[in-house]
Enzyme design. Structure first.
Site, PDB file in Angstrom:
ATOM      1  N   GLY A  43     -12.553-111.493  -1.605  1.00 28.18           N
ATOM      2  CA  GLY A  43     -13.589-111.512  -0.568  1.00 28.18           C
ATOM      3  C   GLY A  43     -13.139-111.141   0.829  1.00 28.18           C
ATOM      4  N   ARG A 102     -24.809-105.351 -20.952  1.00 25.44           N
ATOM      5  CA  ARG A 102     -24.837-104.934 -19.544  1.00 25.44           C
ATOM      6  C   ARG A 102     -26.272-104.899 -19.035  1.00 25.44           C
ATOM      7  NH1 ARG A 102     -20.242-103.441 -17.462  1.00 25.44           N
ATOM      8  NH2 ARG A 102     -18.736-102.799 -19.009  1.00 25.44           N
ATOM      9  N   MET A 127     -16.478-106.282  -9.666  1.00 20.23           N
ATOM     10  CA  MET A 127     -15.778-105.661 -10.794  1.00 20.23           C
ATOM     11  C   MET A 127     -16.675-105.550 -12.032  1.00 20.23           C
ATOM     12  SD  MET A 127     -13.078-104.915  -9.302  1.00 20.23           S
ATOM     13  CE  MET A 127     -11.948-104.406 -10.590  1.00 20.23           C
ATOM     14  N   HIS A 146     -14.181 -98.226  -2.497  1.00 24.32           N
ATOM     15  CA  HIS A 146     -13.220 -97.940  -3.574  1.00 24.32           C
ATOM     16  C   HIS A 146     -11.840 -97.715  -2.939  1.00 24.32           C
ATOM     17  CE1 HIS A 146     -11.726 -96.504  -7.405  1.00 24.32           C
ATOM     18  NE2 HIS A 146     -11.118 -95.537  -6.727  1.00 24.32           N
ATOM     19  N   LEU A 181     -19.632 -93.311 -12.320  1.00 24.03           N
ATOM     20  CA  LEU A 181     -18.714 -94.263 -11.678  1.00 24.03           C
ATOM     21  C   LEU A 181     -17.791 -93.582 -10.658  1.00 24.03           C
ATOM     22  CD1 LEU A 181     -17.764 -97.280 -11.856  1.00 24.03           C
ATOM     23  CD2 LEU A 181     -15.965 -96.447 -13.388  1.00 24.03           C
ATOM     24  N   GLN A 208      -6.034-102.224   2.428  1.00 22.46           N
ATOM     25  CA  GLN A 208      -7.039-103.274   2.720  1.00 22.46           C
ATOM     26  C   GLN A 208      -7.276-103.406   4.223  1.00 22.46           C
ATOM     27  OE1 GLN A 208      -7.417-106.993   0.621  1.00 22.46           O
ATOM     28  NE2 GLN A 208      -8.802-105.662  -0.507  1.00 22.46           N
ATOM     29  N   GLU A 211      -9.620-100.859   5.013  1.00 24.07           N
ATOM     30  CA  GLU A 211     -10.960-101.182   4.489  1.00 24.07           C
ATOM     31  C   GLU A 211     -11.722-102.079   5.464  1.00 24.07           C
ATOM     32  OE1 GLU A 211     -10.106-101.033  -0.320  1.00 24.07           O
ATOM     33  OE2 GLU A 211     -10.400-102.964   0.606  1.00 24.07           O
TER      34      GLU A 211
END
Ligand code: GRF
Length: 250
Positions: A43, A102, A127, A146, A181, A208, A211
């Site tokens: 998170g 799904r 995920m 991504h 995807l 990260q 990100e």
């Protein structure tokens, strides 16, 4: 109750709703954007997004005009969901392991998302592969982050694959989600240079960090209504020329 009136300007007559006029005069700011964030794990992106909306940041400037109105996790042990609860954000758990297919999971996920009436749905470490039915229901409003510079390295274990592949650079991509995807059109990317001494962990950390800068920028553009997604799936961001960020010049 609606109250209507007629205004006359010379020969021009305008009918107006007094309540609407009052609203425009007293609420000059555009409506705050509603974001739902889907998570599975740690998170850190959720935190960066939430922070950008409640306090702004040195890097990203003033507060993003929006809020995280709901967090949905498919995993009961998700730290992201626990953190969201602590912040007083509404959360919902939809444990994918309890669904036969799904499709059945995505029906429930859609019900939960719609209950928050979001403007945008942000995937932040979610995920799960989503069905085309789900994706198409939110086309143009569903965004993913991504950990690679797409179209390079779609799929999993991107940091390891970047190192093993001898890549010189790596990073993250924020893109609209389409049924294929990791192939939707890019909104923004953040680039990091791979160092000779990098390990999977050190590279993952730098990606990260990037990100956490780029996703809040994209949230700001979305909230300000600057991002358009045309039927031929081209992305335009009004008044923004820089959509590729790099470590040296974020
Ligand atoms: C991020 O690296 C993101 O690119 C990928 O999953 C990771 C989620 O990290 N999709 P966090 O849960 O936001 O910390």
């Amino acid at each position: 109750m609606m109250r209507n009136g007629v205004f006359t300007f010379g020969s021009l007559q305008l009918k107006a709703c007094f309540d609407c006029l009052f609203h425009i005069m007293t609420c000059p700011k555009p409506k705050s954007c509603r974001f739902v964030v889907l998570v599975s794990g740690h998170g850190s992106n959720l935190r960066a997004l939430h922070d950008s909306m409640v306090q702004g940041s040195e890097m990203n400037g003033s507060k993003v005009n929006g809020s995280v109105v709901g967090v949905i996790s498919n995993r009961p042990q998700s730290q992201a969901m626990a953190w969201a609860k602590e912040q007083g954000i509404e959360t919902e758990l939809i444990d994918h392991s309890l669904y036969d297919s799904r499709e059945a999971f995505d029906v429930e996920l859609k019900r939960a998302v719609d209950a928050f009436s979001p403007d945008f749905v942000l995937l932040a470490g979610f995920m799960r592969i989503l069905t085309p039915t789900f994706v198409n229901a939110y086309l143009g409003r569903l965004i993913n982050i991504h950990p690679s510079l797409l179209p390079e390295l779609p799929g999993l274990h991107t940091h390891k694959r970047a190192l093993e592949g001898g890549f010189k650079q790596h990073g993250c991509t924020i893109h609209f989600v389409t049924p294929e995807l990791d192939h939707g059109p890019t909104i923004a990317q953040g680039k990091v240079v791979i160092k000779r001494e990098d390990s999977v962990e050190s590279l993952a950390q730098r990606v990260q960090n990037m990100e956490h800068i780029v996703y809040p920028y994209v949230a700001r553009w979305l909230a300000d209504g600057l991002v358009s997604f045309t039927p031929d799936q081209t992305v335009h961001v009004k008044n923004v020329t820089k959509r590729l960020f790099s470590e040296a010049s974020p």
